[in-house]
Design an enzyme around this catalytic site. Structure first.
Site, PDB file in Angstrom:
ATOM      1  N   THR A   1       0.849  -1.192   0.000  1.00 22.60           N
ATOM      2  CA  THR A   1       0.000   0.000   0.000  1.00 22.60           C
ATOM      3  C   THR A   1       0.881   1.237   0.000  1.00 22.60           C
ATOM      4  O   THR A   1       1.899   1.253   0.675  1.00 22.60           O
ATOM      5  CB  THR A   1      -0.836   0.022   1.293  1.00 22.60           C
TER       6      THR A   1
ATOM      7  N   VAL B   1     -12.451  -5.699   1.493  1.00 14.10           N
ATOM      8  CA  VAL B   1     -11.979  -4.312   1.550  1.00 14.10           C
ATOM      9  C   VAL B   1     -11.049  -4.199   2.752  1.00 14.10           C
ATOM     10  O   VAL B   1     -11.370  -4.690   3.835  1.00 14.10           O
ATOM     11  CB  VAL B   1     -13.169  -3.336   1.678  1.00 14.10           C
TER      12      VAL B   1
ATOM     13  N   GLY C   1       0.043  -2.397   5.674  1.00 14.25           N
ATOM     14  CA  GLY C   1       0.095  -3.715   6.305  1.00 14.25           C
ATOM     15  C   GLY C   1      -1.264  -4.379   6.324  1.00 14.25           C
ATOM     16  O   GLY C   1      -2.132  -4.079   5.501  1.00 14.25           O
TER      17      GLY C   1
ATOM     18  N   GLY D   1      -4.658  -5.006   6.656  1.00 16.02           N
ATOM     19  CA  GLY D   1      -5.755  -4.059   6.797  1.00 16.02           C
ATOM     20  C   GLY D   1      -6.762  -4.413   7.872  1.00 16.02           C
ATOM     21  O   GLY D   1      -7.247  -3.540   8.594  1.00 16.02           O
TER      22      GLY D   1
END
Ligand code: GLY
Length: 343
Positions: free
Chosen positions: A204, A233, A256, A258
């Site tokens: 990310t 998500v 990292g 989520g």
């Protein structure tokens, strides 16, 4: 007109020139305090290129919001495993993108599970600026993007992602990413698709910045976990988890695993610790400690990192596992900084 000369004058008046302080603290890391503005920081080494783009806006007196959008667009447009349309797909073979953005006035926007749009961060900004909502997902987010003039790209995996997917589908072995450390091996400008230990990489990009006017903004964008369940998500589009900005206090972004960032409202927690007086690094450290307390043994098997800036322009980071670094750009400074870690 806010030209470079004026900018430098403002900057040096407001901050009495650049001061970079390195405090050696027990453990193998540097705490960095950047007493100047503007400043931009972003996750992992891909952040170096993203910061360069953000800096073009900041150095000309532009808004932090524009800088954090344009900055992460560089990563979205590059070939890598984990951000943008070239990234690894979900387990059904679709690349689905999550992104969020937040400005200095608590305005925020995000998209989740967005497909076939090259720059989800810009769609997130459009959600923020053009709708009464904060978050759009899936088909609705795509319809909105197209209505706003974003090009619907071909439904096609990048050659690298296709190769990874072909390998993965042989076993279709679905599991959460374990320790996802992007800079673990030499991979040039891109994060590797697969780490040395065979785990899927996870990269990310989160960026937070302070502009010459002292305003803060942040952005975060990802394709999420490689071969995730369809519809999964992560934290990146969840305001308060992957990103949070309070212009009176500071801004934070996360990278990292989520799910574990979401369960502690990670970025919000870091900003709240800063509100209580902690410096950015200490605020990130306290939030990681909170996570360790909650997760117990599981904390050893995942990676989470936070990256924060406060209202004075101090920056700091802390991660669960070693190996996390972040890119820092300020006047006269451009570097990768190794974060301290819990383990
Ligand atoms: N931190 C990104 C994700 O878990 O999707």
């Amino acid at each position: 007109m806010f030209n470079r000369r004026n900018f430098l004058k403002v900057s040096s008046l407001s901050s009495m020139a650049l001061l970079v302080k390195k405090n050696l603290i027990p453990g193998d890391f540097e705490a960095i305090s950047i007493k100047t503005r503007p400043v931009v920081i972003s996750t992992w080494d891909a952040g170096l290129a993203a910061n360069k783009e953000a800096w073009k806006i900041l150095i000309n007196g532009g808004r932090a919001l524009d800088a954090v959008e344009k900055g992460v667009m560089v990563t979205e447009g590059s070939r890598n495993c984990c951000v943008g349309l070239g990234a690894n797909p979900d387990r059904d073979g679709y690349v689905t993108l999550d992104a969020s953005i937040m400005d200095e006035n608590f305005n925020c926007g995000s998209v989740a599970a967005l497909e076939r749009i090259k720059h989800p961060i810009s769609v997130a900004r459009r959600v923020m600026e053009k709708t009464p909502h904060v978050m759009l997902v899936g088909e609705g987010a795509q319809l909105f993007a197209v209505a706003e003039g974003f090009k619907l790209e071909e439904q096609k995996l990048s050659p690298e992602a296709q190769k990874e997917y072909n390998n993965w589908i042989k076993n279709s072995d679905y599991k959460s990413p374990v320790i996802n450390i992007e800079n673990k091996q030499d991979h040039g400008p891109f994060a590797p698709a697969i780490l040395e230990n065979g785990e899927w990489n996870h990269d990310t990009i989160g960026m937070v910045a302070m502009d010459a006017n002292g305003n803060l903004s942040g952005s975060c964008t990802t394709s999420g976990a490689g071969f995730k369940m369809r519809g999964r998500v992560g934290d990146s589009p969840v305001i308060g988890a992957g990103l949070y900005v309070d212009n009176a206090v500071g801004a934070c972004t996360a990278t990292g695993q989520g799910e574990d960032v979401i369960r502690i409202c990670g970025s919000y927690a870091v900003v709240e610790f800063m509100r209580q007086g902690s410096l950015p690094e200490d605020a990130c450290r306290k939030t990681i400690h909170r996570l360790v307390k909650i997760l117990g043994e599981k904390a050893k098997t995942i990676q989470v990192a936070f990256l924060a800036v406060n209202k004075k322009g101090d920056v700091g980071s802390f991660s669960l596992q070693p190996g996390f670094n972040y890119a820092l750009k300020s006047e006269g400074v451009e570097k990768l900084v190794k974060a301290n870690s819990y383990f």
